[in-house]
Design a protein around this motif. Structure first.
Motif, PDB file in Angstrom:
ATOM      1  N   LEU A   1      22.456  67.159  -3.959  1.00  0.00           N
ATOM      2  CA  LEU A   1      23.500  66.910  -4.261  1.00  0.00           C
ATOM      3  C   LEU A   1      24.417  65.056  -4.205  1.00  0.00           C
ATOM      4  CD1 LEU A   1      25.209  68.332  -6.029  1.00  0.00           C
ATOM      5  CD2 LEU A   1      27.261  68.350  -4.144  1.00  0.00           C
ATOM      6  N   ARG A   2      23.545  64.717  -3.122  1.00  0.00           N
ATOM      7  CA  ARG A   2      23.369  63.394  -2.363  1.00  0.00           C
ATOM      8  C   ARG A   2      23.337  62.325  -3.230  1.00  0.00           C
ATOM      9  NH1 ARG A   2      24.387  65.275   2.368  1.00  0.00           N
ATOM     10  NH2 ARG A   2      22.345  64.794   3.255  1.00  0.00           N
ATOM     11  N   GLU A   3      21.292  63.519  -3.923  1.00  0.00           N
ATOM     12  CA  GLU A   3      20.424  62.605  -4.441  1.00  0.00           C
ATOM     13  C   GLU A   3      20.837  62.410  -5.726  1.00  0.00           C
ATOM     14  OE1 GLU A   3      17.212  64.477  -4.170  1.00  0.00           O
ATOM     15  OE2 GLU A   3      16.656  63.705  -1.977  1.00  0.00           O
ATOM     16  N   VAL A   4      21.573  63.403  -6.132  1.00  0.00           N
ATOM     17  CA  VAL A   4      22.441  63.327  -7.241  1.00  0.00           C
ATOM     18  C   VAL A   4      23.558  62.216  -7.839  1.00  0.00           C
ATOM     19  CG1 VAL A   4      24.087  64.361  -9.650  1.00  0.00           C
ATOM     20  CG2 VAL A   4      21.864  65.840  -8.193  1.00  0.00           C
ATOM     21  N   THR A   5      24.296  62.236  -6.705  1.00  0.00           N
ATOM     22  CA  THR A   5      25.250  60.961  -6.613  1.00  0.00           C
ATOM     23  C   THR A   5      24.715  59.806  -6.099  1.00  0.00           C
ATOM     24  OG1 THR A   5      26.373  62.358  -5.410  1.00  0.00           O
ATOM     25  CG2 THR A   5      27.562  60.326  -5.336  1.00  0.00           C
ATOM     26  N   GLN A   6      23.501  59.252  -5.587  1.00  0.00           N
ATOM     27  CA  GLN A   6      22.845  58.158  -5.779  1.00  0.00           C
ATOM     28  C   GLN A   6      21.945  57.677  -7.176  1.00  0.00           C
ATOM     29  OE1 GLN A   6      20.617  58.528  -2.552  1.00  0.00           O
ATOM     30  NE2 GLN A   6      21.718  58.419  -0.962  1.00  0.00           N
ATOM     31  N   VAL A   7      21.726  58.589  -7.770  1.00  0.00           N
ATOM     32  CA  VAL A   7      21.556  58.783  -9.311  1.00  0.00           C
ATOM     33  C   VAL A   7      22.214  58.269 -10.374  1.00  0.00           C
ATOM     34  CG1 VAL A   7      20.413  59.152 -10.648  1.00  0.00           C
ATOM     35  CG2 VAL A   7      19.197  59.857  -8.895  1.00  0.00           C
ATOM     36  N   ALA A   8      23.480  58.859 -10.312  1.00  0.00           N
ATOM     37  CA  ALA A   8      24.614  58.594 -11.359  1.00  0.00           C
ATOM     38  C   ALA A   8      25.171  57.317 -10.999  1.00  0.00           C
ATOM     39  CB  ALA A   8      25.433  59.236 -10.813  1.00  0.00           C
ATOM     40  N   ALA A   9      25.318  56.621  -9.270  1.00  0.00           N
ATOM     41  CA  ALA A   9      25.868  55.990  -9.088  1.00  0.00           C
ATOM     42  C   ALA A   9      24.656  54.369  -9.536  1.00  0.00           C
ATOM     43  CB  ALA A   9      26.330  56.100  -7.758  1.00  0.00           C
ATOM     44  N   SER A  10      23.886  54.307  -9.421  1.00  0.00           N
ATOM     45  CA  SER A  10      22.885  53.894  -9.776  1.00  0.00           C
ATOM     46  C   SER A  10      22.313  52.910 -11.427  1.00  0.00           C
ATOM     47  CB  SER A  10      21.374  53.784  -9.512  1.00  0.00           C
ATOM     48  OG  SER A  10      20.726  54.461  -9.909  1.00  0.00           O
ATOM     49  N   VAL A  11      22.652  54.779 -11.994  1.00  0.00           N
ATOM     50  CA  VAL A  11      22.797  54.557 -13.692  1.00  0.00           C
ATOM     51  C   VAL A  11      23.496  53.397 -14.013  1.00  0.00           C
ATOM     52  CG1 VAL A  11      23.147  55.740 -15.531  1.00  0.00           C
ATOM     53  CG2 VAL A  11      22.079  56.854 -14.114  1.00  0.00           C
ATOM     54  N   SER A  12      22.925  52.137 -14.605  1.00  0.00           N
ATOM     55  CA  SER A  12      22.733  51.121 -16.249  1.00  0.00           C
ATOM     56  C   SER A  12      22.140  51.375 -17.224  1.00  0.00           C
ATOM     57  CB  SER A  12      23.004  50.144 -15.305  1.00  0.00           C
ATOM     58  OG  SER A  12      21.738  49.932 -14.705  1.00  0.00           O
ATOM     59  N   ALA A  13      22.886  50.739 -17.928  1.00  0.00           N
ATOM     60  CA  ALA A  13      21.745  50.397 -19.838  1.00  0.00           C
ATOM     61  C   ALA A  13      20.861  49.954 -18.978  1.00  0.00           C
ATOM     62  CB  ALA A  13      22.857  49.243 -20.263  1.00  0.00           C
ATOM     63  N   LYS A  14      19.936  49.811 -18.040  1.00  0.00           N
ATOM     64  CA  LYS A  14      18.812  49.266 -17.919  1.00  0.00           C
ATOM     65  C   LYS A  14      18.091  50.385 -17.325  1.00  0.00           C
ATOM     66  CE  LYS A  14      19.588  44.347 -17.651  1.00  0.00           C
ATOM     67  NZ  LYS A  14      20.064  42.410 -17.106  1.00  0.00           N
ATOM     68  N   SER A  15      18.499  51.427 -16.293  1.00  0.00           N
ATOM     69  CA  SER A  15      18.016  52.084 -15.837  1.00  0.00           C
ATOM     70  C   SER A  15      17.859  53.836 -16.258  1.00  0.00           C
ATOM     71  CB  SER A  15      18.643  52.338 -14.515  1.00  0.00           C
ATOM     72  OG  SER A  15      19.751  52.712 -14.442  1.00  0.00           O
ATOM     73  N   LEU A  16      17.820  53.770 -17.522  1.00  0.00           N
ATOM     74  CA  LEU A  16      18.204  55.224 -18.362  1.00  0.00           C
ATOM     75  C   LEU A  16      17.167  56.505 -17.379  1.00  0.00           C
ATOM     76  CD1 LEU A  16      20.978  54.357 -20.707  1.00  0.00           C
ATOM     77  CD2 LEU A  16      21.274  55.224 -18.828  1.00  0.00           C
ATOM     78  N   ARG A  17      16.175  55.056 -17.512  1.00  0.00           N
ATOM     79  CA  ARG A  17      14.843  56.105 -16.868  1.00  0.00           C
ATOM     80  C   ARG A  17      14.911  56.995 -16.279  1.00  0.00           C
ATOM     81  NH1 ARG A  17      10.208  52.939 -20.533  1.00  0.00           N
ATOM     82  NH2 ARG A  17      11.238  52.076 -22.592  1.00  0.00           N
ATOM     83  N   GLU A  18      15.954  56.789 -15.262  1.00  0.00           N
ATOM     84  CA  GLU A  18      15.613  56.884 -13.876  1.00  0.00           C
ATOM     85  C   GLU A  18      15.931  58.930 -13.678  1.00  0.00           C
ATOM     86  OE1 GLU A  18      15.301  56.090 -10.855  1.00  0.00           O
ATOM     87  OE2 GLU A  18      15.060  53.533 -11.822  1.00  0.00           O
ATOM     88  N   ARG A  19      15.026  59.690 -13.170  1.00  0.00           N
ATOM     89  CA  ARG A  19      15.332  61.140 -13.295  1.00  0.00           C
ATOM     90  C   ARG A  19      15.582  61.255 -12.037  1.00  0.00           C
ATOM     91  NH1 ARG A  19      15.962  59.354 -17.372  1.00  0.00           N
ATOM     92  NH2 ARG A  19      15.851  60.423 -20.023  1.00  0.00           N
ATOM     93  N   ILE A  20      16.541  62.570 -12.154  1.00  0.00           N
ATOM     94  CA  ILE A  20      15.994  63.216  -9.882  1.00  0.00           C
ATOM     95  C   ILE A  20      14.795  64.430 -10.062  1.00  0.00           C
ATOM     96  CG2 ILE A  20      17.320  64.574  -8.750  1.00  0.00           C
ATOM     97  CD1 ILE A  20      19.637  63.960 -10.103  1.00  0.00           C
ATOM     98  N   PRO A  21      13.555  64.121  -8.978  1.00  0.00           N
ATOM     99  CA  PRO A  21      13.102  65.473  -9.482  1.00  0.00           C
ATOM    100  C   PRO A  21      13.634  67.085  -9.293  1.00  0.00           C
ATOM    101  CG  PRO A  21      13.284  64.102  -7.193  1.00  0.00           C
ATOM    102  CD  PRO A  21      13.751  63.532  -8.207  1.00  0.00           C
TER     103      PRO A  21
END
Length: 454
Positions: free
Chosen positions: A187-207
């Protein structure tokens, strides 16, 4: 007031659950121990009382009491924590002695109870009494058993249980915090990915390979949301670029015509021709802006069709008559078949079908046939517009309805009558009518299929 974190809440709940279970187990163990000692004491008193009753009832008179006194001493003497009193109704003890004092009132009152308890100084006695007749004279046998050790053990056991309960509560709270913190790592990983999402990092995915089963749906939904955001952002970026590209052409034409007109003095007819040319470009821009406003309203659900019965065969016939003149110039023929009526907005449906027919007429070779078929099925009405021409590759079929999309990867300026928004508008109108539109292309035929609720 600051709210507790999810880790703290789950840890507290885990601690309360463990503490409750241990408290219940400790309570039942304490009660079981107390019941065990009570039964043991009761059994000892019952056994001694029954034995003494048997010995005394074997006497014919109290004069023979001295004869059974050794048996009574042997019976009661083996227990240092057992006291025995035998007395008559006057409180005189047996064996009677000259200086023997009568039994106290406290003991006499205690003997009237089936199971009594007496506390003297720091000792606790449990009593049991019985009455019997010896030679016609009533006697009372009162037995007192010292249960001080048992009570002290139960008191000490209670203290140990309470101490163990407090210690287990603290340990379970700490262990619960560690377990919950470890379990909520995804769940913390989801939070970290959600916090790092921007227009330039929309390709990030949670394994999701190492994600627990309880969080897999959340992770998959979050990844799907990121995919939708990425697709929408790409479409928006392309749309913005396409708008700039499409508006650049008429603006460039307007500027060029105006600059040429201003280079030298011209006749009235020349100025009028220049103004007419500028007017055409302005009309094109106006149509493009109207189309984009229509699509923007459709995207926000602001397009509400005026639902009335619409006969599709009549609507198609009118539009075919309108395009017949342009078709005759190229030798193109129309074929209309089928009937069907739907609930919809006549003007919107006319616009959608007009876009399809104009596209079909544009890409149909000279002398060929355009087919319009209306098919009524179970719960729906299908309208198909088919035209011959170059087969469209499968990877382009879904994107045909995107704004400004062209099958030809080379960017080409649109003609004055075509801004690349017709199919996007058609899809918005069909979706506003709760319908569906799709395209198929194979063996030299391209078919647009519109499905409406029947």
């Amino acid at each position: 007031m600051k709210r507790l974190s999810l880790t703290a809440r789950l840890s507290l709940m885990f601690m309360l659950a463990v503490t409750g279970v241990l408290a219940a187990a400790g309570y039942f163990f304490s009660q079981l121990s107390e019941h065990h000692f009570d039964e043991l004491d009761r059994h000892t008193l019952e056994e001694k009382l029954q034995a003494s009753r048997g010995i005394l009832q074997g006497l014919e008179s109290l004069a023979q009491f001295e004869r059974v006194q050794p048996q009574l001493q042997a019976l009661f003497g083996g227990h240092s924590d057992l006291l025995a009193y035998i007395y008559d109704d006057d409180g005189q003890p047996y064996p009677q002695r000259a200086k023997a004092a009568p039994i106290s009132e406290t003991l006499q009152q205690l003997a009237k109870q089936e199971d009594g308890e007496l506390q003297q100084e720091e000792r606790v006695w449990r009593s049991k009494a019985t009455r019997l007749e010896v030679g016609g004279q009533p006697l009372t046998v009162l037995l007192l058993l010292d249960v001080t050790v048992h009570r002290a053990f139960l008191h000490s056991l209670g203290g140990w249980l309470w101490g163990a309960l407090v210690l287990c509560a603290l340990l379970s709270g700490l262990l619960g915090w560690l377990l919950v913190r470890s379990g909520l790592r995804p769940l913390r990983e989801v939070t970290q990915v959600a916090a790092s999402v921007s227009a330039k990092s929309l390709r990030e995915r949670i394994p999701d390979e190492s994600t627990p089963a309880e969080l897999q749906q959340l992770v998959q939904a979050f990844n799907a949301m990121l995919a939708r955001l990425e697709d929408a952002f790409v479409r928006l970026s392309n749309f913005s670029a396409d708008i700039a590209h499409e508006l650049r052409t008429p603006l460039s034409n307007l500027m060029t015509h105006t600059e040429v007109a201003l280079t030298r003095a011209r006749t009235l007819d020349q100025y009028q021709d220049n103004l007419h040319s500028n007017l055409e470009e302005l009309q094109r821009m106006s149509r493009m802006i109207d189309d984009m406003l229509f699509l923007a309203k459709a995207d926000n659900g602001l397009i509400v069709p005026d639902a009335k019965p619409v006969a599709l065969e009549g609507l198609c016939a009118q539009l075919l008559d309108y395009y017949q003149l342009s078709a005759d110039e190229r030798g193109v023929h129309f074929e209309l078949s089928g009937v069907g009526t739907i609930q919809g907005d006549l003007l919107m449906l006319r616009r959608a079908l007009s876009n399809l027919l104009s596209n079909a007429l544009r890409y149909t070779p000279d002398g060929e046939l355009i087919r319009v078929a209306i098919v009524r099925g179970a719960g729906q009405v299908t309208l198909e517009v088919s035209n011959p021409g170059a087969t469209i590759a499968p990877e382009h079929l879904e994107r045909l309805f995107d704004r400004f999309y062209r099958v030809d990867p080379a960017r080409r300026e649109g003609c004055p009558s075509n801004a690349g928004l017709g199919l996007a508008i058609t899809r918005s109108i069909v979706q506003a009518h709760q319908g569906r539109i799709h395209c198929t292309s194979a063996q030299g035929w391209t078919t647009f299929c519109l499905e409406f609720p029947g």
